[in-house]
Design a protein around this motif. Structure first.
Motif, short mmCIF file in Angstrom:
data_model
loop_
_atom_site.label_atom_id
_atom_site.label_comp_id
_atom_site.label_asym_id
_atom_site.label_seq_id
_atom_site.Cartn_x
_atom_site.Cartn_y
_atom_site.Cartn_z
N ASP A 66 5.62 10.41 2.15
CA ASP A 66 5.46 9.21 1.33
C ASP A 66 5.54 7.96 2.20
O ASP A 66 6.47 7.80 2.98
CB ASP A 66 6.52 9.18 0.23
CG ASP A 66 6.35 10.34 -0.73
OD1 ASP A 66 5.19 10.66 -1.06
OD2 ASP A 66 7.36 10.93 -1.13
N SER A 68 -2.62 6.96 -4.89
CA SER A 68 -2.42 5.84 -3.96
C SER A 68 -2.59 4.52 -4.69
O SER A 68 -3.42 4.40 -5.59
CB SER A 68 -3.42 5.92 -2.81
OG SER A 68 -3.25 7.11 -2.08
N THR A 69 -1.79 3.52 -4.29
CA THR A 69 -1.88 2.20 -4.91
C THR A 69 -1.90 1.11 -3.84
O THR A 69 -1.35 1.28 -2.75
CB THR A 69 -0.70 1.92 -5.86
OG1 THR A 69 0.52 1.95 -5.11
CG2 THR A 69 -0.64 2.92 -6.99
N CYS A 70 -2.51 0.00 -4.17
CA CYS A 70 -2.48 -1.20 -3.34
C CYS A 70 -2.42 -2.37 -4.31
O CYS A 70 -3.35 -2.59 -5.08
CB CYS A 70 -3.72 -1.28 -2.46
SG CYS A 70 -3.63 -2.65 -1.27
N ILE A 101 -3.84 6.47 8.09
CA ILE A 101 -4.10 5.21 7.39
C ILE A 101 -4.56 4.22 8.45
O ILE A 101 -3.92 4.08 9.50
CB ILE A 101 -2.83 4.66 6.71
CG1 ILE A 101 -2.29 5.65 5.70
CG2 ILE A 101 -3.12 3.31 6.06
CD1 ILE A 101 -0.91 5.30 5.17
N VAL A 114 -7.61 5.51 3.88
CA VAL A 114 -6.76 6.69 4.02
C VAL A 114 -7.70 7.85 4.30
O VAL A 114 -8.54 8.20 3.47
CB VAL A 114 -5.94 6.96 2.74
CG1 VAL A 114 -5.11 8.22 2.90
CG2 VAL A 114 -5.07 5.77 2.39
N LEU A 156 -4.85 11.32 -3.28
CA LEU A 156 -5.52 10.03 -3.06
C LEU A 156 -5.58 9.20 -4.34
O LEU A 156 -5.45 7.98 -4.31
CB LEU A 156 -6.92 10.24 -2.48
CG LEU A 156 -6.95 10.78 -1.05
CD1 LEU A 156 -8.37 11.18 -0.67
CD2 LEU A 156 -6.39 9.76 -0.08
N LEU A 192 0.87 -1.17 0.00
CA LEU A 192 0.00 0.00 0.00
C LEU A 192 0.90 1.22 0.00
O LEU A 192 1.71 1.40 0.90
CB LEU A 192 -0.89 0.01 1.25
CG LEU A 192 -1.67 1.30 1.53
CD1 LEU A 192 -2.69 1.57 0.43
CD2 LEU A 192 -2.34 1.22 2.88
N ARG A 193 0.81 2.03 -1.06
CA ARG A 193 1.62 3.25 -1.17
C ARG A 193 0.70 4.45 -1.29
O ARG A 193 -0.26 4.43 -2.06
CB ARG A 193 2.52 3.19 -2.40
CG ARG A 193 3.62 2.17 -2.28
CD ARG A 193 4.41 2.09 -3.59
NE ARG A 193 5.42 1.09 -3.51
CZ ARG A 193 6.72 1.34 -3.50
NH1 ARG A 193 7.16 2.58 -3.59
NH2 ARG A 193 7.59 0.36 -3.42
N THR A 194 1.03 5.47 -0.51
CA THR A 194 0.24 6.70 -0.56
C THR A 194 1.09 7.86 -0.08
O THR A 194 2.19 7.66 0.45
CB THR A 194 -1.05 6.57 0.29
OG1 THR A 194 -1.92 7.65 -0.01
CG2 THR A 194 -0.76 6.50 1.77
N THR A 195 0.58 9.04 -0.28
CA THR A 195 1.22 10.26 0.22
C THR A 195 0.26 10.91 1.21
O THR A 195 -0.92 11.09 0.90
CB THR A 195 1.52 11.23 -0.94
OG1 THR A 195 2.43 10.59 -1.83
CG2 THR A 195 2.13 12.52 -0.44
N GLU A 210 4.93 3.59 2.48
CA GLU A 210 4.65 2.26 1.96
C GLU A 210 4.42 1.35 3.16
O GLU A 210 5.26 1.25 4.05
CB GLU A 210 5.78 1.68 1.12
CG GLU A 210 5.42 0.28 0.64
CD GLU A 210 6.51 -0.44 -0.12
OE1 GLU A 210 6.17 -1.35 -0.90
OE2 GLU A 210 7.69 -0.14 0.08
#
Length: 112
Positions: A42, A102-104, A20, A82, A99, A9-12, A44
């Motif tokens: 950032d 963001s990736t998962c 989160i 998030v 948003l 899970l990556r997001t800012t 992960e």
């Protein structure tokens, strides 16, 4: 679904009020972290399957940032939320853009 292997899970987080939270399939919260706790934008989070709740093996590579957080997960299903509080309508566009990036996804094992 985490049964296919570890998820990344990556997001800012745009500011310290963003959070989160991870929930299992029964809606129980088992992990939460805020931008204030992380002290970086950032993020992960690697969700690693674990049947006994102990440490789980995670495929690491040269591309794995030292700052990633590994969370052992018992339940193969769940949801990540998030939370992005808005400090006014003028921030809505910036929050939506962050948003959207963001990736998962399943974390592929890479060669070292």
């Amino acid at each position: 679904m985490i049964s296919g292997g570890p998820l990344s899970l990556r997001t800012t987080l745009l500011d310290t009020t963003w959070t989160i939270a991870l929930y299992d399939s029964q809606g129980r919260n088992f992990y939460a972290v805020s931008g204030r706790d992380l002290q970086r934008r950032d993020v992960e989070i690697v969700l690693a399957p674990s049947e006994d709740g102990g440490s789980a093996g995670v495929p690491l590579s040269r591309d794995t940032p030292a700052s990633s957080i590994t969370v052992s997960v018992r339940d193969p299903r769940g949801i990540a939320v998030v939370e992005a509080p808005l400090n006014g309508s003028s921030y809505a566009s910036e929050a939506a853009s962050a948003l959207a990036l963001s990736t998962c996804a399943i974390r592929e094992r890479q060669r070292l």
